[in-house]
Design a protein around this motif. Structure first.
Motif, PDB file in Angstrom:
ATOM      1  N   GLY A 127       0.998  -1.170  -0.008  1.00 58.46           N
ATOM      2  CA  GLY A 127      -0.168  -0.040  -0.062  1.00 58.46           C
ATOM      3  C   GLY A 127       0.771   1.328  -0.094  1.00 58.46           C
ATOM      4  N   TYR A 128       0.200   2.255   0.657  1.00 57.87           N
ATOM      5  CA  TYR A 128       1.149   3.668   0.633  1.00 57.87           C
ATOM      6  C   TYR A 128       0.546   4.308   1.795  1.00 57.87           C
ATOM      7  N   ALA A 129       1.587   5.276   2.372  1.00 57.19           N
ATOM      8  CA  ALA A 129       1.109   6.158   3.485  1.00 57.19           C
ATOM      9  C   ALA A 129       1.916   7.376   3.031  1.00 57.19           C
ATOM     10  N   GLY A 130       1.216   8.559   3.606  1.00 59.53           N
ATOM     11  CA  GLY A 130       1.883   9.652   3.301  1.00 59.53           C
ATOM     12  C   GLY A 130       1.363  10.825   4.232  1.00 59.53           C
ATOM     13  N   VAL A 131       2.112  12.036   3.976  1.00 59.48           N
ATOM     14  CA  VAL A 131       1.692  13.186   4.701  1.00 59.48           C
ATOM     15  C   VAL A 131       1.807  14.610   3.533  1.00 59.48           C
ATOM     16  N   ARG A 132       0.842  15.298   3.546  1.00 57.20           N
ATOM     17  CA  ARG A 132       0.952  16.448   2.648  1.00 57.20           C
ATOM     18  C   ARG A 132       0.334  17.690   3.473  1.00 57.20           C
ATOM     19  N   ASP A 133       0.656  18.812   2.892  1.00 61.90           N
ATOM     20  CA  ASP A 133       0.143  20.020   3.134  1.00 61.90           C
ATOM     21  C   ASP A 133      -1.208  20.192   2.702  1.00 61.90           C
ATOM     22  N   ALA A 134      -2.298  20.091   3.592  1.00 65.28           N
ATOM     23  CA  ALA A 134      -3.827  20.042   3.236  1.00 65.28           C
ATOM     24  C   ALA A 134      -4.095  21.392   2.378  1.00 65.28           C
ATOM     25  N   THR A 135      -3.328  22.532   2.991  1.00 67.15           N
ATOM     26  CA  THR A 135      -3.553  23.819   2.412  1.00 67.15           C
ATOM     27  C   THR A 135      -3.454  24.163   1.051  1.00 67.15           C
ATOM     28  N   ALA A 145     -15.078  34.581   4.717  1.00 67.40           N
ATOM     29  CA  ALA A 145     -15.739  34.563   6.103  1.00 67.40           C
ATOM     30  C   ALA A 145     -14.948  33.321   6.959  1.00 67.40           C
ATOM     31  N   ASP A 146     -14.312  32.857   6.416  1.00 67.55           N
ATOM     32  CA  ASP A 146     -13.812  31.593   7.099  1.00 67.55           C
ATOM     33  C   ASP A 146     -12.491  32.030   7.936  1.00 67.55           C
ATOM     34  N   PRO A 147     -12.578  31.394   9.193  1.00 70.08           N
ATOM     35  CA  PRO A 147     -11.188  31.767  10.011  1.00 70.08           C
ATOM     36  C   PRO A 147     -10.148  31.616   9.538  1.00 70.08           C
ATOM     37  N   ALA A 148      -8.922  32.203   9.865  1.00 74.18           N
ATOM     38  CA  ALA A 148      -7.738  32.070   9.267  1.00 74.18           C
ATOM     39  C   ALA A 148      -7.115  30.713   9.812  1.00 74.18           C
ATOM     40  N   LEU A 149      -6.342  30.261   8.808  1.00 72.27           N
ATOM     41  CA  LEU A 149      -5.918  28.783   9.147  1.00 72.27           C
ATOM     42  C   LEU A 149      -4.410  28.741   9.860  1.00 72.27           C
ATOM     43  N   PRO A 150      -4.133  27.958  10.681  1.00 65.61           N
ATOM     44  CA  PRO A 150      -2.701  27.798  11.341  1.00 65.61           C
ATOM     45  C   PRO A 150      -1.764  27.711  10.198  1.00 65.61           C
ATOM     46  N   PRO A 151      -0.381  27.930  10.727  1.00 66.56           N
ATOM     47  CA  PRO A 151       0.768  27.744   9.615  1.00 66.56           C
ATOM     48  C   PRO A 151       0.501  26.248   9.088  1.00 66.56           C
ATOM     49  N   TRP A 152       1.038  26.228   7.903  1.00 67.13           N
ATOM     50  CA  TRP A 152       1.028  24.955   7.145  1.00 67.13           C
ATOM     51  C   TRP A 152       1.604  23.622   7.817  1.00 67.13           C
ATOM     52  N   GLN A 153       2.576  23.910   8.665  1.00 65.48           N
ATOM     53  CA  GLN A 153       3.456  22.945   9.674  1.00 65.48           C
ATOM     54  C   GLN A 153       2.279  22.283  10.522  1.00 65.48           C
ATOM     55  N   GLU A 154       1.115  23.008  10.837  1.00 64.37           N
ATOM     56  CA  GLU A 154       0.024  22.256  11.854  1.00 64.37           C
ATOM     57  C   GLU A 154      -0.956  21.953  10.837  1.00 64.37           C
ATOM     58  N   MET A 155      -0.976  21.874   9.412  1.00 61.31           N
ATOM     59  CA  MET A 155      -1.923  21.548   8.448  1.00 61.31           C
ATOM     60  C   MET A 155      -1.666  20.272   7.739  1.00 61.31           C
ATOM     61  N   ILE A 156      -1.097  19.302   8.329  1.00 63.81           N
ATOM     62  CA  ILE A 156      -0.284  18.293   7.561  1.00 63.81           C
ATOM     63  C   ILE A 156      -1.324  17.064   7.600  1.00 63.81           C
ATOM     64  N   THR A 213      -7.803  12.545  17.785  1.00 65.86           N
ATOM     65  CA  THR A 213      -9.026  12.954  18.348  1.00 65.86           C
ATOM     66  C   THR A 213      -9.908  13.463  17.643  1.00 65.86           C
ATOM     67  N   PRO A 214     -11.169  13.693  17.646  1.00 62.46           N
ATOM     68  CA  PRO A 214     -12.000  14.678  16.671  1.00 62.46           C
ATOM     69  C   PRO A 214     -11.795  16.150  17.205  1.00 62.46           C
ATOM     70  N   SER A 215     -11.598  17.035  15.937  1.00 58.39           N
ATOM     71  CA  SER A 215     -11.119  18.210  15.921  1.00 58.39           C
ATOM     72  C   SER A 215     -12.123  19.338  16.222  1.00 58.39           C
ATOM     73  N   GLY A 216     -13.340  18.944  15.940  1.00 59.40           N
ATOM     74  CA  GLY A 216     -14.501  20.108  15.753  1.00 59.40           C
ATOM     75  C   GLY A 216     -14.293  21.073  14.601  1.00 59.40           C
ATOM     76  N   THR A 217     -13.112  20.901  13.840  1.00 61.85           N
ATOM     77  CA  THR A 217     -12.906  21.871  12.837  1.00 61.85           C
ATOM     78  C   THR A 217     -13.758  21.614  11.428  1.00 61.85           C
ATOM     79  N   ASP A 218     -13.962  22.493  10.863  1.00 63.22           N
ATOM     80  CA  ASP A 218     -14.612  22.270   9.347  1.00 63.22           C
ATOM     81  C   ASP A 218     -13.622  22.781   8.148  1.00 63.22           C
ATOM     82  N   TYR A 219     -12.699  22.169   8.219  1.00 64.22           N
ATOM     83  CA  TYR A 219     -11.561  22.743   7.215  1.00 64.22           C
ATOM     84  C   TYR A 219     -12.142  22.012   5.805  1.00 64.22           C
ATOM     85  N   TRP A 220     -12.669  20.866   5.609  1.00 63.84           N
ATOM     86  CA  TRP A 220     -13.143  20.507   4.267  1.00 63.84           C
ATOM     87  C   TRP A 220     -14.485  20.668   3.924  1.00 63.84           C
TER      88      TRP A 220
END
Length: 236
Positions: A127-135, A145-156, A213-220
């Protein structure tokens, strides 16, 4: 954007007790890995588990598979942040005589020497496994109107997928933890995020094993999904 042929990538291999994990800029040249990657996305059970109802199975030719990996992962992820997917295979028996109990990150000349001892085409890819900058990859466009996102190092974003024949063996957990730890140690990542379909309890349980853990965010911005976060920076 530079073409994938114009950028060189550091020789790199991750070794865990059961797995050898290789960046896709290396693995994309292997027909055996491309065949595994194509077979995953043609498998209805895998697609349902990994992506939900909105991503039906599809059959790609070898050329199409290569193009998908190059455009979706290497160009969008590795070239931008030096992060991305890794191909995951079972560790050859010759390297299991002295089992690796911790994650080993092998790079540079040591990596070249190791790879010269292995026939990569003959590895059993799982298979595969990976990490990527979601932003810059999977998140929908931001609105005023969306809140500002954290730095990309916190959006992996964490990604993983294992062939159904290997489900239930903990390989997804082992591979993803290794890639996450590498990204913390070598790329300065500080926080991981992920999303799962609400009914996808299998993926949710895998994430919880990493410390998500569930974050309660709504990024997607998808009401059918649960969003997760992990700030645990020592996984091995």
């Amino acid at each position: 954007m530079a073409s994938v042929m114009e950028k060189s990538f550091e020789p790199l291999v991750l070794i865990t007790p059961r797995l050898i994990i290789i960046p896709t800029p290396t693995a994309v040249s292997l027909s055996s890995y491309r065949a595994l990657y194509s077979s995953l996305h043609a498998n209805a059970a895998f697609c349902e588990m990994a992506f939900g109802h909105h991503f039906p199975p599809r059959t790609w030719s070898d050329d199409e598979t290569r193009e998908v990996i190059q455009t979706r992962d290497i160009q969008r992820c590795w070239e931008r942040r030096d992060l991305g997917d890794f191909a995951v295979a079972l560790l050859p028996a010759a390297f299991q005589t002295d089992p690796c109990k911790e994650l080993c990150i092998i790079k540079g000349p040591d990596c070249d020497q190791m790879l010269n001892q292995i026939c990569l085409e003959e590895l059993q890819w799982v298979g595969y496994a990976g990490v990527r900058d979601a932003t810059t990859t999977s998140l929908p466009p931001r609105e005023a109107a969306d809140p500002a996102l954290p730095p990309w190092q916190e959006m992996i974003e964490v990604r993983y997928g294992v062939s159904p024949q290997f489900w239930g063996q903990g390989l997804a957990t082992e591979a993803a933890k290794a890639v996450m730890q590498w990204s913390v140690d070598e790329r300065g990542v500080k926080r991981f995020i992920a999303e799962t379909e609400r009914e996808n309890t299998r993926s949710a349980k895998v994430l919880q094993k990493f410390g998500f853990t569930p974050s309660g965010t709504d990024y997607w911005k998808e009401p059918t999904e649960i969003e997760w976060e992990c700030t645990k920076l020592r996984l091995y």
